[in-house]
Design a protein around this motif. Sequence first.
Motif, short mmCIF file in Angstrom:
data_model
loop_
_atom_site.label_atom_id
_atom_site.label_comp_id
_atom_site.label_asym_id
_atom_site.label_seq_id
_atom_site.Cartn_x
_atom_site.Cartn_y
_atom_site.Cartn_z
N TYR A 243 43.00 45.17 34.73
CA TYR A 243 42.91 43.73 34.98
C TYR A 243 41.50 43.43 35.48
CZ TYR A 243 48.00 44.01 34.80
OH TYR A 243 49.30 44.24 34.40
N THR A 244 40.89 42.39 34.96
CA THR A 244 39.52 42.07 35.34
C THR A 244 39.45 40.72 36.04
OG1 THR A 244 39.15 41.17 33.10
CG2 THR A 244 38.47 43.45 33.51
N VAL A 245 38.57 40.65 37.04
CA VAL A 245 38.35 39.44 37.82
C VAL A 245 36.87 39.08 37.68
CG1 VAL A 245 38.49 38.35 40.09
CG2 VAL A 245 40.14 40.14 39.45
N TYR B 292 42.55 38.88 32.06
CA TYR B 292 41.33 38.46 32.76
C TYR B 292 41.62 37.18 33.54
CZ TYR B 292 36.98 35.93 33.50
OH TYR B 292 35.98 35.20 34.07
N VAL B 293 41.11 37.13 34.77
CA VAL B 293 41.24 35.91 35.57
C VAL B 293 39.90 35.64 36.26
CG1 VAL B 293 43.71 36.25 36.00
CG2 VAL B 293 42.05 37.16 37.62
N GLY C 113 43.31 32.08 40.13
CA GLY C 113 43.25 33.29 39.34
C GLY C 113 43.93 34.46 40.01
N LEU C 114 43.81 34.54 41.33
CA LEU C 114 44.46 35.62 42.08
C LEU C 114 45.97 35.53 41.97
CD1 LEU C 114 43.95 37.99 44.09
CD2 LEU C 114 44.34 36.34 45.92
N LEU D 112 47.06 36.75 38.60
CA LEU D 112 46.97 38.21 38.56
C LEU D 112 48.18 38.84 39.24
CD1 LEU D 112 45.43 40.86 38.07
CD2 LEU D 112 44.21 40.45 40.20
N GLN E 183 34.11 38.17 46.38
CA GLN E 183 34.75 39.44 46.05
C GLN E 183 35.44 40.03 47.28
OE1 GLN E 183 33.62 43.51 43.65
NE2 GLN E 183 32.05 42.70 45.03
N PHE F 3 36.68 44.04 39.70
CA PHE F 3 35.88 42.87 40.04
C PHE F 3 34.48 43.08 39.46
CE2 PHE F 3 39.26 42.49 43.04
CZ PHE F 3 39.34 41.16 43.40
N ALA G 220 37.50 34.54 39.46
CA ALA G 220 37.57 34.88 40.88
C ALA G 220 37.83 33.63 41.70
CB ALA G 220 36.28 35.57 41.33
#
Length: 346
Positions: free
Chosen positions: A228-230, A295-296, A302-303, A306, A120, A201, A298
């Motif tokens: 947006y969710t990680v 959603y991606v 994924g970054l 996003l 994170q 996060f 971590a």
Amino acid sequence: MMADLLSRVGVSPAIPFALAGATTALALRAIAARVAARDREALADSALLNRLVRPPSAAQAIVRAVLLTVGAGALAAGIFSAGGDIEERTETADRETVLVLDASNSMWARDMEPSRLARQRQLAAELAVRLPGHLGVVYFAGHGYVLSPLTGDREASLMFATAVDPAVVGQGGTSLTLGLEQGLAVLAGGKPAAPRALIVFSDGEATAEAEMLSEVLEQADRQRVRVYTVGLGTAAGARIPVPRSERERIQSAASGGGPGVEGEAWLRDREGREVTTRLNETLLREVSRATGGVYVPATREGLEVLLRRLDAQDARHLGRAGIPVNILLLLAFGCLFAEGFLFRRA
């Protein structure tokens, strides 16, 4: 001030100008028709004039009135939008984003390398460096905490992004709802015209009520804030190690905790069972979907996904600011040209 108020309630500031332009055009047309009627009465008998000069039909008169109304309204709205276009583009170019970081005890789990907490910190730090505009930082565990309001100071944002730690918060539980509420409160101090987003996060193990979470997501959607969710962690999950420095504070021995591998203690529940934390992708997907976010996982990939989605959000926002001006002016030209030249006049 009036334009800002209309924007807050979801009404385009150009609408009042369009209505004013259309009303003015209709009023002037009514006055002109009245003057023309008096001129015809002074010139000759109306029956004789109708035989000599065939007047337009009622349908033609209605179509001309509609074209005039639409054309004048589009012209007024286009002039207003063109005048405010530069200012609006300047505002929307300044993206406003809040990083909502999970500071619950489950972040100590090591089902991601080197740990959820370390992963994170890494990704949040990269976002703090790469995201344009203004950035705020919020931590959440059992409560939500504002660490930084919206600011352009990247060093401050980077410091708070890399300092997230359950030991700093010192509050058990995971209230995703309160974290989102604090994020929305930070964005409320910014510019409503700017593209706004919350980047959350979390492992998705929220202990707050589902009803509260649904309400705060509806609030975000009304305010045009995308969430947006990680996802941190894995579906298999892992036990939660308690760092040596935190054993006394958490009082793991009193709740049944014992030494684990390498001298560690594992977090246990009130019945003395070791707690296993797992990634809840379903909840995180629902949270992001509720506001049009994404959603991606971590990961580095994924970054990048996003960041591309955030850029696409900015492009759509800027498109709404600039493209309608051209459309409005083209519509005005077409309607007024048709009304003035394509219909036979008496």
